[in-house]
Design a protein around this motif. Structure first.
Motif, short mmCIF file in Angstrom:
data_model
loop_
_atom_site.label_atom_id
_atom_site.label_comp_id
_atom_site.label_asym_id
_atom_site.label_seq_id
_atom_site.Cartn_x
_atom_site.Cartn_y
_atom_site.Cartn_z
N ILE A 84 9.86 -34.68 28.81
CA ILE A 84 11.51 -34.30 28.91
C ILE A 84 12.02 -35.48 29.40
O ILE A 84 13.02 -35.88 29.10
N TRP A 85 11.61 -36.19 30.39
CA TRP A 85 12.15 -37.44 30.99
C TRP A 85 12.27 -38.74 30.08
O TRP A 85 13.10 -39.28 29.94
N TYR A 138 25.33 -43.19 29.01
CA TYR A 138 24.84 -42.61 30.45
C TYR A 138 25.66 -41.52 30.94
O TYR A 138 25.03 -40.64 31.25
N MET A 195 14.22 -31.92 22.27
CA MET A 195 15.26 -31.18 22.95
C MET A 195 15.40 -29.62 22.65
O MET A 195 15.55 -28.75 23.34
N TYR A 220 21.19 -35.59 35.25
CA TYR A 220 20.07 -35.40 35.73
C TYR A 220 19.53 -36.15 36.97
O TYR A 220 18.51 -35.87 37.51
N THR A 275 24.66 -38.44 28.93
CA THR A 275 23.17 -37.93 28.90
C THR A 275 22.60 -37.98 30.33
O THR A 275 22.65 -36.91 30.80
N LEU A 276 21.88 -39.02 30.58
CA LEU A 276 21.28 -39.08 31.75
C LEU A 276 21.76 -38.78 33.22
O LEU A 276 21.16 -38.06 33.93
N GLN A 319 17.45 -40.35 24.49
CA GLN A 319 18.52 -39.79 23.95
C GLN A 319 19.61 -40.81 24.51
O GLN A 319 20.53 -41.28 23.59
N THR A 339 12.30 -38.24 26.89
CA THR A 339 13.27 -37.87 25.92
C THR A 339 14.60 -38.08 26.30
O THR A 339 15.34 -38.51 25.51
N ARG A 340 14.78 -37.78 27.35
CA ARG A 340 16.02 -37.97 28.08
C ARG A 340 16.46 -39.36 28.06
O ARG A 340 17.47 -39.83 27.54
#
Length: 201
Positions: free
Chosen positions: A99-100, A130, A189, A137, A133-134, A106, A102-103
């Motif tokens: 998941i990280w 940025y 996702m 998180y 998206t990231l 992305q 993929t982030r």
């Protein structure tokens, strides 16, 4: 017709456009990881030590997935199988890595899509990506580190020059690679979201 001169896309181990996806939308683990490693090498072309933190993060997550694959090859042929098997085991190291990773993929996909379809400088495209998206998180401690990396991008003409001498050929191949990257990211996702599998990750 003259042959296209070699460029970054010829040299990469695997393009996301060539990652097998079966009829059920399951992504082949081995080829996905090869494509992800090739993407990490793309950051070398950005030419700033600031991106080492991004590369380290991605490489660490790739290792988590590969370690699970090597330990349990029979049930790790696809990314989805890895996540579902870890859900049963309640040991989700590779799922966290996926998941990280993929982030991060992305972020790269959004930034390069913005850039190739505009006249923005890379720093602007990556900074905006940025923010889309990231950043949500990341903790308040991590955000400044990544923001610094985004601002450390080279000028777009220098970056595309490093991808290859023939801009038209580079753009054509970049768009094919980017479409493959976007497809992989969306599938992963959607998979996490559909089963609420990202909860707690």
């Amino acid at each position: 017709m003259a042959a296209t001169p070699p460029n970054f896309f010829f040299k990469m181990k695997r393009s996301f456009a060539d990652v097998p996806i079966d009829e059920n939308g399951k992504i082949s683990t081995t080829e996905f990881l090869e494509a992800a490693e090739s993407l990490v090498s793309l950051f070398d072309l950005l030419g700033s030590a600031a991106f080492s933190v991004v590369q380290m993060d991605m490489n660490g997550n790739i290792k988590k997935i590969r370690d699970r694959q090597l330990a349990n090859p029979v049930i790790s042929s696809t990314l989805q199988d890895i996540v579902l098997s870890e859900k049963v085991d309640k040991h989700r190291t590779a799922s966290v890595g996926l998941i990280w990773l993929t982030r991060g993929l992305q972020l790269t996909a959004v930034a390069l899509r913005r850039n190739i379809e505009s006249s923005e400088e890379l720093a602007e495209s990556f900074t905006k990506a940025y923010g889309e998206t990231l950043i949500k998180y990341h903790s308040l401690v991590v955000r400044p580190v990544f923001k610094l990396a985004m601002k450390a991008c080279p000028y777009r003409k220098d970056f595309y020059g490093k991808l290859g001498d023939n801009y038209d050929a580079v753009k054509e191949q970049l768009l094919v690679w980017l479409a493959g990257l976007e497809q992989n990211v969306k599938i992963i996702m959607d998979f996490f979201e559909s089963g609420n599998l990202a909860k707690g990750l």
